[in-house]
Design a protein around this motif. Structure first.
Motif, PDB file in Angstrom:
ATOM      1  N   MET A  48      40.327  45.392  33.960  1.00 63.76           N
ATOM      2  CA  MET A  48      40.603  46.581  34.787  1.00 63.76           C
ATOM      3  C   MET A  48      42.050  46.826  35.277  1.00 63.76           C
ATOM      4  O   MET A  48      42.730  45.837  35.489  1.00 63.76           O
ATOM      5  N   GLY A  62      38.243  41.326  37.395  1.00 63.98           N
ATOM      6  CA  GLY A  62      37.102  41.449  37.813  1.00 63.98           C
ATOM      7  C   GLY A  62      37.041  41.483  39.289  1.00 63.98           C
ATOM      8  O   GLY A  62      36.114  41.709  40.187  1.00 63.98           O
ATOM      9  N   CYS A 117      38.522  43.356  42.886  1.00 60.34           N
ATOM     10  CA  CYS A 117      39.137  44.577  43.478  1.00 60.34           C
ATOM     11  C   CYS A 117      40.278  44.335  44.113  1.00 60.34           C
ATOM     12  O   CYS A 117      40.456  43.261  44.865  1.00 60.34           O
ATOM     13  N   CYS A 149      35.668  50.601  43.657  1.00 63.08           N
ATOM     14  CA  CYS A 149      35.692  49.217  43.675  1.00 63.08           C
ATOM     15  C   CYS A 149      36.538  48.601  44.971  1.00 63.08           C
ATOM     16  O   CYS A 149      37.855  48.911  45.144  1.00 63.08           O
ATOM     17  N   ARG A 195      36.954  45.453  48.180  1.00 62.84           N
ATOM     18  CA  ARG A 195      36.524  44.339  49.017  1.00 62.84           C
ATOM     19  C   ARG A 195      36.375  44.614  50.377  1.00 62.84           C
ATOM     20  O   ARG A 195      37.487  44.971  51.000  1.00 62.84           O
ATOM     21  N   ILE A 235      32.079  42.427  47.878  1.00 59.73           N
ATOM     22  CA  ILE A 235      32.837  43.225  46.871  1.00 59.73           C
ATOM     23  C   ILE A 235      32.004  44.109  46.296  1.00 59.73           C
ATOM     24  O   ILE A 235      30.972  43.832  45.953  1.00 59.73           O
ATOM     25  N   ASN A 252      31.447  47.116  43.187  1.00 56.15           N
ATOM     26  CA  ASN A 252      32.130  47.448  42.164  1.00 56.15           C
ATOM     27  C   ASN A 252      31.616  48.796  41.654  1.00 56.15           C
ATOM     28  O   ASN A 252      31.873  49.323  40.652  1.00 56.15           O
ATOM     29  N   ASP A 253      30.464  49.219  42.092  1.00 56.50           N
ATOM     30  CA  ASP A 253      29.758  50.647  41.632  1.00 56.50           C
ATOM     31  C   ASP A 253      29.786  51.464  42.713  1.00 56.50           C
ATOM     32  O   ASP A 253      29.634  51.201  43.960  1.00 56.50           O
TER      33      ASP A 253
END
Length: 172
Positions: A1, A18, A20, A31, A33, A40, A42-43
């Motif tokens: 990413m 992987g 953020c 994304c 933390r 965390i 991610n979506d």
């Protein structure tokens, strides 16, 4: 990413595997933390639920302040009623109970269950306020908006009591 950033007028790329990044500028995105390494997102779905949880936490902070103030007011009314029954002093307009700064504080008033509950509420209030500050310092404007919205709606729901004062019959 990858993510773009600008440093000294030059466009660059951040690469992270992987996790953020912790950006120290206001930014968007999903994304993040949030508060610790285990939280965390991610979506978008996780992000929306996290923002709702922070909204509820901010709203409950205002509710906690409200209940703490109500406890103080209720205790002061009870003390004022008890003091009015036993001892009164003459004020400018009528008889007023001996309460407030003239009252001598002793260990019996400090060791009451009401004072203990007020102390616990104060500790919870301070903890929640620092948590909200740290979460706000993620600088994600969606998270900031969730915190500000929760505080604002909480104040709207509970802040009306701050304008109501206990008046004497003569001093309205």
């Amino acid at each position: 990413m990858t993510a773009d950033y600008i440093h000294n007028g030059q466009l660059g790329r951040l690469h992270y595997n992987g996790a953020c990044p912790m950006l120290m500028v206001f930014h968007g995105g999903s994304c993040e933390r949030i508060f610790w390494h285990g939280w965390i997102v991610n979506d978008v779905i996780e992000f929306v639920f996290s923002a709702l949880a922070l909204f509820v936490l901010a709203f409950s902070y205002e509710a906690l302040k409200f209940f703490s103030q109500q406890l103080v007011k209720k205790n002061e009314m009870k003390e004022a009623h008890g003091a009015k029954m036993s001892t009164t002093i003459k004020s400018n307009c009528s008889e007023a109970p001996l309460t407030g700064p003239n009252r001598i504080v002793n260990w019996r008033t400090i060791n009451t269950s009401v004072h203990m509950v007020q102390t616990l509420l104060y500790a919870a209030q301070g903890t929640i306020s620092y948590v909200l500050m740290l979460v706000f310092m993620n600088f994600n404007y969606w998270i900031c908006l969730a915190v500000i919205s929760g505080l604002s709606l909480g104040f709207f729901a509970f802040g009306w009591t701050r304008r109501i004062h206990f008046f004497n019959e003569c001093c309205n």
